[in-house]
Scaffold this motif. Structure first.
Motif: not given
Length: 375
Positions: A128-137, A141-152
Motif C-alpha cells: 500500500x505504501x508503494x502504491x501511494x508513493x507511485x501515485x505521488x510520483x 510529473x503529470x503536465x496536464x494537471x490544472x493545479x499541480x501543486x494542490x494536487x501533489x
C-alpha cells in the motif's frame, strides 16, 4: 508446485517465478483457520484485502463470513470446509477441495496463526505504501494537471495519513532506519521555458527591488540552473545590505562571488537582468512550484525504493518514508507563505490570474550566458 498467483491451477514449476515469503504466510494462516476455525478470534483486524493473493483473500472472507462450526463435529466431518469452498468460489471460481487440503498441510504450527496474520499485514502495508508513493510520483510529473501543486500536496497528505495509521499498527524497534541504496536524484527540467522563467524573475526583481523583501519564501536551491540561483543570492544580498540594485551592481556582486570566473560574459550577465516583465511574485511562484513538484517526485522515488527492498521492516519503511517527506514538508511551508489562502471570516476578492500578473512573456535571448553556465 502450485502457482502463487493462481494456487488452484497446475503449471510447470520451471515457468513460475519463485513465491515470496508472504505467500507461505498466507497459506499457513488459511491452513490454521481451516483446521482450527476458532483461531479467527486471535488474529486481530486482518481483512481480506490484506492478502496479496486474490484467491486467498476470497477464502479468508468466506471463513470470516460463515458461522464457526462445532469443534467436535468439525474434527470428524468436512461439511464446514465444503461450505467455505462454496462461499469462496463466486470470487475465485478455480478453487478446489484439494487446494484446501494443501493449505492445511502447509501450516507448520496452527497456534502461530496470529504471527502469520502479522506477516500478511506487514506485506500489505508495504504494498500500500508503494502504491501511494507511485501515485505521488506520477502526479508530480503529470503536465496536464490544472493545479499541480494542490494536487501533489493532496497526494502527499494521503501518503502521510497512511504512514500515521501504519505507525500505530507496528511496534518500533532498534535499528529503524532503512539501509536501502537510494536512487539517483532525477535530473531537473532545464528546457528553455523553465530557463526563461528564471531569467525573467531575475530581471524583474532587479527592476523592482522592493519585491525581493516580500519573497523570502524563494531560495537559490529552487532554481534549476545554479548560475540563476547564485544571481538570486546576489539580489537578496544587495537588498539585505540596503545597497543600490541595478544590472551594474548585480555584476559587481557577481564578480565578488566568483561567478565571472566561470567564463560568464559580463555583458551577457547584465543583459540577463535587464529585461523585466510582469510580476516578480508570479515568476517566483512558478519557480517555487516547480521546485515543489521536483521535491515531491524525488521523495516518492525514495519511498518506492524502500518498499522494493524486502529487507526493510514496516517500521523501517515508516521511518524512512517520513524522512523522505521532510524536504517536501519544508518547501510546502514556503509554498503556503507564497500563496496564502484568504481568511474565511473576511474573504477577499479573487486574485488576479497569474498569467495576467506576469504579462506577456517575450523571449529573453542570452545565448552566451546560458551556454557557458550549463557547461
Amino acid at each position: 508446485m502450485p502457482n502463487p498467483a493462481q494456487p488452484y491451477e497446475e503449471a510447470d514449476p520451471d515457468e513460475l517465478p519463485p513465491a515470496q515469503p508472504v505467500h507461505y504466510a498466507e497459506q499457513a494462516l488459511l491452513g490454521a483457520l481451516l483446521l482450527h476455525p476458532h483461531r479467527l478470534e486471535t488474529i486481530g483486524t486482518l481483512l481480506p484485502e490484506h492478502f496479496g493473493n486474490h484467491s486467498h483473500g476470497a477464502l479468508f472472507s468466506a471463513i470470516r463470513t460463515l458461522p464457526l462450526p462445532d469443534l467436535e463435529v468439525h474434527a470428524k466431518e468436512a461439511g464446514w470446509l465444503n461450505a467455505v469452498l462454496d462461499a469462496a468460489r463466486p470470487e475465485a471460481p478455480g478453487l478446489t477441495a484439494p487446494y484446501l487440503h494443501t493449505l492445511i498441510n502447509a501450516c507448520p504450527r496452527p497456534h502461530h496463526a496470529a504471527t502469520y496474520a502479522r506477516m500478511i499485514q506487514s506485506d500489505h502495508a508495504r504494498r500500500t505504501l508503494r502504491m501511494h508513493a507511485q501515485r505521488l510520483a506520477q502526479t508530480a510529473t503529470d503536465p496536464t494537471l490544472p493545479n499541480p501543486a494542490a494536487t501533489v500536496l493532496a497526494e502527499a497528505d494521503t501518503l502521510t495519513r497512511f504512514l500515521e495509521e501504519a505507525a500505530g499498527q507496528f511496534t518500533p524497534h532498534p535499528g529503524s532506519l532503512p539501509r536501502t541504496s537510494l536512487p539517483p536524484t532525477p535530473a531537473p527540467d532545464t528546457g528553455e521555458e523553465v530557463l526563461d522563467e528564471e531569467r525573467l524573475l531575475l530581471a524583474t526583481a532587479t527592476a523592482h527591488p522592493d519585491d525581493i523583501a516580500t519573497m523570502r519564501w524563494l531560495q537559490a536551491d529552487d532554481f534549476v540552473l545554479p548560475l540563476h540561483g547564485a544571481l538570486f543570492q546576489c539580489l537578496t544580498a544587495l537588498t539585505h545590505r540596503g545597497d543600490s540594485l541595478d544590472p551594474i551592481t548585480v555584476l559587481w556582486e557577481a564578480q565578488h562571488r566568483g561567478l565571472l570566473a566561470k567564463d560568464v560574459d559580463p555583458v551577457d550577465l547584465m543583459a540577463l537582468v535587464s529585461t523585466p516583465v510582469g510580476s516578480s511574485e508570479y515568476w517566483g511562484e512558478r519557480i517555487l512550484q516547480r521546485a515543489l513538484l521536483t521535491t515531491a517526485h524525488s521523495a516518492a522515488l525514495r519511498i518506492v525504493a524502500f518498499t522494493d527492498d524486502p529487507a526493510n521492516t514496516p517500521h523501517q519503511l515508516i521511518t524512512g518514508s517520513r524522512r523522505a517527506l521532510a524536504d517536501l514538508t519544508a518547501i510546502r511551508a514556503r509554498w503556503h507563505r507564497a500563496t496564502p489562502k484568504p481568511p474565511t471570516a473576511a474573504p477577499r476578492a479573487p486574485r488576479t490570474p497569474a498569467l495576467s500578473r506576469a504579462g506577456p512573456r517575450p523571449r529573453v535571448t542570452t545565448p552566451t550566458t546560458t551556454a557557458r553556465a550549463t557547461r
